[in-house]
Design an enzyme around this catalytic site. Structure first.
Site: not given
Ligand code: AMP
Ligand code: MG
Length: 487
Positions: A91, A93-94, A114, A126-127, A184, A253-254
């Protein structure tokens, strides 16, 4: 509320009308002192947005998540995904989706922040996002756009005035991302695992309406949807291979349903040609190495197919058969796109059966002599060959004669072939040391001129202009380049 009308925001959030399970309404967390550091003026204009209003305090407040423009319904999307082969609930997360900007022709594009703070899907995070990675995404996604490769875009980056904690303290930032959508493969995996069949169908119908309206009336529209996504992704990955782009984290998810490149975390462009090239520090097994990307694309699409099974046929055995027949077309579509692109890179208009051997002959020599991928193809567009280890090798001289003979068998003139090559071989890619240099000037000195100049060179990589020549220089250091997930 901001002065949305003056800015040109024309937002709606159709995603918020999907079943509740697919998202959580979430407001961005306001930040203390936002400052706009970069705005994509051309993109803004194409979205019907007024640049000077966007640059004003009200405009920046939207990019910072401090103000919600009219029509927006901020939400975090739910999705799942296979990360390095392991299934997880994820989901946004940020990230927070403000809604869709409706363009004059009725087309919709997602406007997403973002780094706007925590959401219900943040888990331990921390989002938030740091300035460096957001600028990096800005540069590379705009470079991809310049290369003519489908991608999410970057509208703006603001600094938040707040510090975020990673291994060190870093300046916080928020990027505004523009995408055909943020649907996605992982969105469908989420629906298949935690939704009812009806919810899955609602998601699929929404997707078809938004991205593939032409298949709406097909007898089995869900199978057609699958076919369309296979085709878009096969073409996309072929384009990545042709320019030497390594995504770095091809988790499901990407991977978008629209066929756009998304999530520029540890991505980078290859220098010396090598199928095993990996930049990401966390990809220790080389799962997402350059040469594996087509294979992983197919693997991810198989996960998409599994999610769609309940919609493909009432009889699950039949559904599996339908999905398998389609997925087996992926390699063929990928390969024909790759081959067509490689022919163009060598200035070939028509097809001969030996072309693939000619192409592979060149790639094998590039690997053997450690030749730079982009610069080798760029050099072939010149009238005279530069000095290099590769070009001086007797086997290359032999290959060059074969290639010239092959060009001689074309109807088209030498000049047309050269033009085709210039249009197919970028003069400039976002070289890692150039990106680093731009980020360092921005992060350490607040000097964005290096980045602006780089962006300018990347905006039309096929121009082969004099100003671009300096960007073909290779890094002085041969130390392996490492990238990190932009968290
Ligand atoms: P990513 O590897 O960037 O595709 O992220 C994988 C997952 O980690 C996704 O669900 C993102 O929303 C979550 N995520 C990445 N960085 C953060 C963050 N700083 N705070 C909260 N969730 C994060
Ligand atoms: Mg991602």
């Amino acid at each position: 509320m901001t002065k949305s009308n003056e800015t040109g925001w024309n937002l709606d959030n159709s995603y918020a009308r999907l079943p509740e399970k697919f998202f959580t309404s979430t407001n961005p967390t306001p930040v203390s002192s936002p400052e706009l550091v970069i705005l994509n003026e051309r993109l803004a204009e194409s979205l019907g947005l007024d640049v000077s209003t966007l640059e004003s305090e009200d405009g920046v407040a939207v990019f910072a998540g401090n103000e919600i423009p009219e029509g927006a319904l901020p939400l975090a999307q739910a999705y799942a995904g296979h990360q390095f082969g392991h299934f997880n609930m994820l989901g946004d997360g940020r990230a927070v989706l403000l809604g869709e900007q409706i363009l004059p022709e009725g087309e919709r594009v997602d406007i997403q922040l973002k780094g706007p703070g925590r959401t219900p899907y943040s888990r331990g995070g921390d989002g938030r996002a740091a300035l460096g990675p957001m600028l990096r995404e800005y540069i590379i996604s705009e470079a991809m756009h310049g290369l003519g490769i489908p991608t999410t875009r970057s509208l703006a980056v603001v600094t938040t005035g707040e510090t975020i904690i990673r291994e060190t303290r870093l300046p916080g930032a928020i990027m505004t991302r523009v995408a055909a959508s943020h649907l996605r493969v992982g969105t469908f995996q989420f629906a298949a695992k935690w939704g009812t069949v009806e919810e899955l169908r609602t998601l699929a119908d929404y997707t078809i309406k938004r991205h593939y309206p032409d298949v709406e009336a097909d007898e089995n529209r869900y199978l057609s949807l699958f076919q369309e996504v296979i085709t878009r992704q096969a073409k996309l990955i072929a384009q990545w291979q042709l320019v030497g782009f390594i995504h770095g984290v091809m988790n499901t998810d990407n991977m978008t349903i629209s066929g756009e490149t998304i999530d520029y975390g540890p991505c980078a462009f290859m220098d010396a040609y090598d199928l095993e090239t990996v930049f990401s520090s966390i990809d220790q097994q080389g799962r997402y190495a350059y040469g594996n990307q087509p294979l992983i694309g197919g693997w991810n699409l198989a996960r998409f197919a599994e999610s769609l099974l309940p919609l493909l046929h009432d009889d699950q055995e039949q559904a599996v058969k339908l999905a398998q027949d389609k997925i087996s077309e992926f390699n063929e579509i990928y390969h024909s796109n790759w081959l067509a692109g490689m022919r163009a890179k060598l200035g070939l208009f028509n097809e001969e059966t030996q072309d693939e051997a000619l192409i592979n002959g060149l790639l094998t020599m590039m690997k053997k002599h450690g030749a730079d991928y982009t610069n080798t193809f760029r050099a072939l567009t010149f009238d005279t060959m530069e000095d290099s280890v590769l070009f001086g090798a007797p086997e290359f001289v032999q290959w060059y004669e074969l290639w010239q003979a092959r060009l001689g068998r074309e109807q088209e003139s030498k000049a047309s072939s050269t033009q085709l090559m210039k249009n197919s071989n970028p003069a400039v890619i976002p070289r890692n040391h150039r990106v680093e240099e731009a980020l360092e000037a921005a992060e350490k000195k607040g000097d964005y001129s290096v980045m602006e100049k780089l962006l300018d060179a990347l905006s039309n990589p096929y121009a082969h202009s004099e100003e671009q020549a300096e960007y073909s220089t290779l890094p002085a250091s041969t130390k392996p380049y490492r990238t990190f997930c932009g968290t």
